[in-house]
Enzyme design. Structure first.
Site, PDB file in Angstrom:
ATOM      1  CE1 TYR A 140      -3.626   2.429   0.074  1.00 56.29           C
ATOM      2  CE2 TYR A 140      -2.964   3.043   2.291  1.00 56.29           C
ATOM      3  CZ  TYR A 140      -3.743   3.251   1.174  1.00 56.29           C
ATOM      4  OH  TYR A 140      -4.655   4.281   1.138  1.00 56.29           O
ATOM      5  CG  ASP A 235       5.327   4.031   1.280  1.00 58.19           C
ATOM      6  OD1 ASP A 235       5.460   4.786   2.259  1.00 58.19           O
ATOM      7  OD2 ASP A 235       4.219   3.687   0.821  1.00 58.19           O
ATOM      8  CE  LYS A 263       0.394   5.083   7.601  1.00 62.63           C
ATOM      9  NZ  LYS A 263      -1.007   4.864   7.855  1.00 62.63           N
TER      10      LYS A 263
END
Ligand code: PLP
Length: 429
Positions: A140, A235, A263
């Protein structure tokens, strides 16, 4: 008190598709509405208390309503919330990223991980003047097009054929993505070698969801991308500041060309950052507008001073001695406790994760990629997640990744083990 369909949940379903802000997939009777959070706990509008094991999908690494973040945000908000221009906190934050993250020579801010990976891929395409990217099945990278390609494929196609998980992704976009199996260096190397002259970059979650890289996998990716003159993009939206202060690139000792951050960096405020080699990031210097490799980059809220203040406060706390030892010790305790419970009950399951992350996969097969995870008993996984939720553990039943924060401790870990033992008994009987 007690979880049941209530007026708050009904109102949610009235305005939100699926009754949520996205990707929870809770049944209507569990559609609570949160009122507040404190430390490792969240509370719903009916007064129910939950131990939070998702922590804003990993964005709240210090814990909810942390005093240092409240103070920093309060101080900054009084001085202005957004200028869409370099401010002192944004500059100090970018300088700290360059100090902290091994690949970071330059920085651009945006407001989410989805944007950060999108820009990272755009930079790679511009720099290499090639269109294709390689991603790993099941990875993801946010809601952008390549993030939603082969994310949860229900039909397992031959590699490297992409399979959109979302409608609305055009065939043209799919044709620019090559899908490879995580942890399978041989197949990935073959895909890269066969398409090398068309590939701009390889994007990887160094810790793929909660699946750890096999020895040599990330080094091998670094070697093969270098050999073919292809960029390697990490990522690090999940791993950044979580597996180590310098992220997965520090933890695994493999330095990519570009990395996307999000995040935990923002301490719960909207954040994204693209960091990496100066010669690549400099492509978005506006003085080059109109030149062949110029990359368009703009973000109204990227680098906003309130997020930057929250981020600086977060990083200051994370730099305290012992932080990562503590996060890792808790993660070990969480995973090992589940292993003991599963083995005592004779339940076939794998306990995945590293550092302060954990996930359970109900299979007797070692999980090394999407396909081994896909073969697990996913219905049991969902029953387990919903069982935990019903018993006071707040989590995202679609992701099943459990996030620890610095606000968690032995009490919270004992609590999830105790609830887990009960729920595993119920779903396995
Ligand atoms: C590895 C990874 N990359 C990117 C994203 C997207 O981040 P955001 O939700 O901030 O757009 C996520 C979100 O869960 C993620 O887990």
């Amino acid at each position: 008190m007690g979880l049941s369909a209530n007026q708050w949940g009904r109102r949610s379903w009235g305005v939100f598709p699926g009754g949520s802000l996205g990707e929870y997939n809770l049944p209507p009777e569990l559609s609570i509405v949160l009122s507040h959070g404190q430390g490792a706990r969240v509370y719903d509008t009916e007064g129910n208390e939950f131990i939070d094991y998702t922590m804003g999908w990993g964005s709240v690494i210090l814990g909810h309503a942390h005093p240092k973040i409240i103070e920093a945000v309060d101080r900054q908000a009084k001085r202005g919330s957004n200028f869409s221009y370099v401010s002192e906190p944004a500059l100090r934050l970018a300088e700290e990223l360059v100090r902290a993250v091994p690949c970071a020579e330059k920085v651009r801010f945006c407001a989410s991980g989805t944007e950060a990976t999108m820009y990272a891929v755009r930079f790679a395409r511009a720099f290499k003047k090639r269109d294709k990217i390689v991603k790993f099945e099941g990875a993801y990278h946010g809601g952008n097009e390549f993030g939603a390609i082969s994310l949860f494929p229900q039909e397992l196609l031959d590699f490297p054929t992409p399979n959109p998980t979302s409608a609305g992704i055009t065939k043209a976009l799919c044709s620019e993505v090559l899908v490879a199996p995580y942890n399978d260096l041989e197949t990935t190397s073959r895909i890269i070698a066969e398409n090398a002259s068309d590939i701009a970059g390889v994007i990887v979650e160094p810790l793929h969801r909660c699946t750890t890289p096999l020895p040599g996998f990330l080094d091998g990716l670094r070697e093969i991308t270098r050999k073919h003159g292809i960029l390697l993009i990490f990522d690090e939206c999940v791993t950044g500041f979580r597996l180590a202060y310098g992220g997965a690139q520090e933890y695994y000792g493999v330095v990519p060309d570009l990395a996307a951050l999000g995040k935990a960096l923002g301490g719960g405020f909207p954040v994204g950052a693209i960091v990496g080699r100066a010669d690549i990031l400099d492509l978005c210097d506006e003085a080059d507008l109109g030149r062949e490799k110029y990359v368009w980059f703009a973000s109204t809220l990227g680098g906003n001073p309130v997020t930057a203040a929250a981020a600086l406060a977060t990083l200051e706390e994370l730099r305290r001695p012992g932080t990562y030892e503590h996060l890792f010790a808790m993660g070990e305790g969480l995973r090992n406790g589940f292993r003991v419970i599963l083995s005592a009950k004779g339940i076939a399951a794998q306990v995945l994760g590293d550092g302060p992350l954990c996930a359970l996969s109900f299979t007797d097969e070692k999980v090394i990629d999407y396909r081994t995870a896909f073969r697990a008993d996913r219905a049991k996984g969902r029953a387990f997640a919903l069982g935990l939720f019903r018993n006071g553990i707040f989590l995202n039943p679609m992701s099943t990744k459990l996030y620890l924060s610095l606000a968690h401790g032995d009490e919270e870990i004992r609590a999830i083990h105790s609830v887990g033992r009960k729920v595993l008994g119920e779903i396995s009987s």
